[in-house]
Motif scaffolding. Structure first.
Motif, PDB file in Angstrom:
ATOM      1  N   TRP A 233      -6.605   3.418   4.926  1.00  0.00           N
ATOM      2  CA  TRP A 233      -5.658   2.494   5.548  1.00  0.00           C
ATOM      3  C   TRP A 233      -4.848   3.149   6.649  1.00  0.00           C
ATOM      4  O   TRP A 233      -4.681   2.598   7.736  1.00  0.00           O
TER       5      TRP A 233
ATOM      6  N   THR B  37      -7.856   4.435  -0.874  1.00  0.00           N
ATOM      7  CA  THR B  37      -7.438   3.262  -0.104  1.00  0.00           C
ATOM      8  C   THR B  37      -6.367   3.641   0.910  1.00  0.00           C
ATOM      9  O   THR B  37      -6.444   3.270   2.089  1.00  0.00           O
TER      10      THR B  37
ATOM     11  N   ILE C  67     -14.048   5.510   0.368  1.00  0.00           N
ATOM     12  CA  ILE C  67     -14.052   4.277   1.156  1.00  0.00           C
ATOM     13  C   ILE C  67     -14.453   4.640   2.575  1.00  0.00           C
ATOM     14  O   ILE C  67     -13.958   5.619   3.138  1.00  0.00           O
TER      15      ILE C  67
ATOM     16  N   VAL D 281     -11.145  -3.597  -2.959  1.00  0.00           N
ATOM     17  CA  VAL D 281      -9.706  -3.481  -2.733  1.00  0.00           C
ATOM     18  C   VAL D 281      -9.230  -4.766  -2.068  1.00  0.00           C
ATOM     19  O   VAL D 281      -9.716  -5.127  -0.991  1.00  0.00           O
TER      20      VAL D 281
END
Length: 228
Positions: free
Chosen positions: A156, A152, A214, A182
């Motif tokens: 991000w 994540t 991801i 998430v």
């Protein structure tokens, strides 16, 4: 292993042992500095994976130098992520025209060290892990959660340039699909004119390893979708 949980247009490459012949560009060697032979081989092997992924995208091999924050600096028009742990090195790359961001993370499949779970997991996540353990005690769900948190952050950061704490995102694992959602607990990144409230990813446990991925797509694939 990695290609099994990546979208088709993402090129993933992996090694389960370091490659003694893996070479570093001068800029990479300068960025690495004076380190042990083991660290140098690890650094070179994961970049060998990245260069093989570049070839898969039809691109020439180039140096992959870490930024001041430690994130890899990819060629123009490319997004990617790298990971390394004991017994595993991997990289995943895509054209920026296909994806906005990629985050991958791998860890040995074993329990988190004592005291770590409380630092990285929300109360709701710890309750979720207890339920999962009752259904499938052979999986170290705390480590699956940890890799999902790490992937994540890696997805991000290229979108925001801002830090994201472990408890700034809530992970919900889906054992039947090998997937996770998430839910961001702070303002999310913007993709075009859309603010993302979270991400969706996939995970697998194989060969004594936990791997999570991801991808944030330009056409909505793998984006988090709020469910009623």
């Amino acid at each position: 292993m990695i290609q099994g949980i990546l979208p088709a247009r993402v090129f993933g490459e992996e090694l389960f042992v370091d490659l003694p012949s893996a070479a570093l560009y001068a800029a990479e060697a300068d960025a690495l500095g004076a380190v042990s032979d083991g660290r140098r081989m690890e650094f070179a092997s994961v970049r060998h994976c990245a260069r093989r992924a570049m070839a898969g995208l039809g691109l020439p091999a180039v140096p992959v130098v870490p930024s001041q924050g430690g994130a890899p600096q990819w060629p123009a028009g490319v997004v990617g992520s790298m990971t390394h742990c004991s017994g595993y090195r991997a990289a995943a790359l895509a054209h920026r025209s296909d994806l906005h961001s990629i985050g991958i993370d791998a860890e040995p499949h074993g329990p988190l060290p004592d005291g770590v779970l409380g630092k990285v997991a929300l109360p709701s996540e710890r309750a979720h892990l207890r339920e999962l353990s009752e259904g499938e005690p052979r999986v170290h769900w705390d480590k699956v959660l940890f890799t999902a948190k790490e992937s994540t952050y890696k997805a991000w950061f290229p979108l925001t340039g801002r830090p994201l704490g472990f408890k700034d995102a809530e992970i919900i694992l889906d054992p039947e699909r090998g997937a996770f959602d998430v839910r961001l607990r702070k303002q999310g990144p913007f993709v075009g004119e859309r603010e993302l409230s979270g991400f969706s990813g996939r995970w697998t446990v194989e060969r004594g390893l936990v791997l999570s991925v991801i991808t944030v797509s330009t056409i909505g694939e793998f984006l988090h979708v709020e469910r009623n």
